[in-house]
Design a protein around this motif. Structure first.
Motif, PDB file in Angstrom:
ATOM      1  N   UNK A 232       2.228  87.213  56.743  1.00 49.47           N
ATOM      2  CA  UNK A 232       1.892  87.045  55.330  1.00 49.47           C
ATOM      3  C   UNK A 232       1.019  88.228  54.916  1.00 49.47           C
ATOM      4  N   UNK A 233       1.117  88.637  53.647  1.00 41.48           N
ATOM      5  CA  UNK A 233       0.361  89.785  53.140  1.00 41.48           C
ATOM      6  C   UNK A 233      -0.487  89.318  51.968  1.00 41.48           C
ATOM      7  N   UNK A 234      -1.750  89.750  51.931  1.00 37.94           N
ATOM      8  CA  UNK A 234      -2.642  89.433  50.819  1.00 37.94           C
ATOM      9  C   UNK A 234      -3.571  90.620  50.592  1.00 37.94           C
ATOM     10  N   UNK A 235      -3.587  91.111  49.354  1.00 31.54           N
ATOM     11  CA  UNK A 235      -4.456  92.237  48.994  1.00 31.54           C
ATOM     12  C   UNK A 235      -5.222  91.875  47.723  1.00 31.54           C
ATOM     13  N   UNK A 236      -6.503  91.461  47.852  1.00 34.17           N
ATOM     14  CA  UNK A 236      -7.303  91.179  46.663  1.00 34.17           C
ATOM     15  C   UNK A 236      -7.755  92.479  45.997  1.00 34.17           C
ATOM     16  N   UNK A 237      -7.787  92.472  44.664  1.00 34.54           N
ATOM     17  CA  UNK A 237      -8.251  93.646  43.922  1.00 34.54           C
ATOM     18  C   UNK A 237      -9.168  93.212  42.787  1.00 34.54           C
TER      19      UNK A 237
ATOM     20  N   UNK B 130       0.464  89.509  46.858  1.00 32.95           N
ATOM     21  CA  UNK B 130       0.866  88.797  48.068  1.00 32.95           C
ATOM     22  C   UNK B 130       2.349  88.967  48.338  1.00 32.95           C
ATOM     23  N   UNK B 131       2.691  88.694  49.589  1.00 32.57           N
ATOM     24  CA  UNK B 131       4.080  88.625  50.038  1.00 32.57           C
ATOM     25  C   UNK B 131       4.128  87.574  51.136  1.00 32.57           C
ATOM     26  N   UNK B 132       5.151  86.750  51.099  1.00 35.10           N
ATOM     27  CA  UNK B 132       5.313  85.696  52.092  1.00 35.10           C
ATOM     28  C   UNK B 132       5.828  86.276  53.407  1.00 35.10           C
ATOM     29  N   UNK B 133       5.572  85.544  54.490  1.00 37.74           N
ATOM     30  CA  UNK B 133       6.070  85.955  55.802  1.00 37.74           C
ATOM     31  C   UNK B 133       7.588  86.095  55.787  1.00 37.74           C
ATOM     32  N   UNK B 134       8.262  85.226  55.038  1.00 36.89           N
ATOM     33  CA  UNK B 134       9.724  85.282  54.947  1.00 36.89           C
ATOM     34  C   UNK B 134      10.207  86.572  54.276  1.00 36.89           C
ATOM     35  N   UNK B 135       9.352  87.193  53.470  1.00 34.00           N
ATOM     36  CA  UNK B 135       9.700  88.482  52.847  1.00 34.00           C
ATOM     37  C   UNK B 135       9.487  89.639  53.808  1.00 34.00           C
ATOM     38  N   UNK B 136       8.331  89.659  54.474  1.00 29.56           N
ATOM     39  CA  UNK B 136       7.994  90.822  55.317  1.00 29.56           C
ATOM     40  C   UNK B 136       8.841  90.902  56.586  1.00 29.56           C
ATOM     41  N   UNK B 137       9.483  89.817  56.967  1.00 26.91           N
ATOM     42  CA  UNK B 137      10.301  89.829  58.183  1.00 26.91           C
ATOM     43  C   UNK B 137      11.444  90.838  58.082  1.00 26.91           C
ATOM     44  N   UNK B 138      11.870  91.152  56.865  1.00 27.77           N
ATOM     45  CA  UNK B 138      13.007  92.058  56.658  1.00 27.77           C
ATOM     46  C   UNK B 138      12.609  93.480  56.255  1.00 27.77           C
ATOM     47  N   UNK B 139      11.319  93.764  56.226  1.00 34.58           N
ATOM     48  CA  UNK B 139      10.886  95.110  55.859  1.00 34.58           C
ATOM     49  C   UNK B 139      11.210  96.081  56.988  1.00 34.58           C
ATOM     50  N   UNK B 140      11.535  97.321  56.657  1.00 33.09           N
ATOM     51  CA  UNK B 140      11.776  98.310  57.708  1.00 33.09           C
ATOM     52  C   UNK B 140      10.467  98.709  58.398  1.00 33.09           C
ATOM     53  N   UNK B 141      10.542  98.911  59.699  1.00 31.05           N
ATOM     54  CA  UNK B 141       9.381  99.370  60.458  1.00 31.05           C
ATOM     55  C   UNK B 141       9.096 100.819  60.060  1.00 31.05           C
ATOM     56  N   UNK B 142       7.834 101.127  59.881  1.00 37.03           N
ATOM     57  CA  UNK B 142       7.431 102.471  59.477  1.00 37.03           C
ATOM     58  C   UNK B 142       6.263 102.400  58.522  1.00 37.03           C
ATOM     59  N   UNK B 143       6.230 103.293  57.570  1.00 39.79           N
ATOM     60  CA  UNK B 143       5.134 103.368  56.616  1.00 39.79           C
ATOM     61  C   UNK B 143       5.675 103.143  55.207  1.00 39.79           C
TER      62      UNK B 143
END
Length: 109
Positions: free
Chosen positions: A12-17, A66-79
């Motif tokens: 899971x991703x969370x970035x407060x601003x 935010x991004x759910x764990x189900x979203x980040x599972x498909x992100x490409x490895x890298x930057x």
């Protein structure tokens, strides 16, 4: 270019601003549009993710991406390259400096 702490695929991703003016006084973002996108490679690369923005205390300029764990599972490895776009009610558009989000594969699955 600043770099955020790394995320692993399926996290899971969370970035407060806090949105503030040049004097660091928080802005009321109640009627503002705030967006963040992630792309790999460069700013013209294909979109990887459009992050959800939730206004947590809009009168104090606070929110979180935010991004759910189900979203980040498909992100490409890298930057992943990110920036934040802010649009005021009067139509003024502002972008933050571009920053990086390292994306890696987890060991524990």
């Amino acid at each position: 270019m600043n770099t955020l702490p790394a995320i692993k695929l399926g996290d899971s991703f969370l970035l407060p601003i806090t949105v503030s003016d040049a004097d660091l006084v928080p802005e009321d973002i109640t009627a503002w549009t705030v967006r963040m996108q992630g792309r790999q490679g460069n700013a013209t690369s294909a979109l990887i993710h459009e992050f959800l923005f939730t206004k947590t205390s809009p009168g104090l300029g606070r929110g979180e991406f935010s991004a759910a764990a189900a979203d980040s599972i498909n992100w490409p490895v890298g930057s992943m390259l990110l920036d934040i776009e802010i649009i005021t009610p009067s139509g003024r558009v502002h972008h933050t400096e571009t920053f990086r989000l390292p994306v890696g594969a987890g060991v524990t699955r």
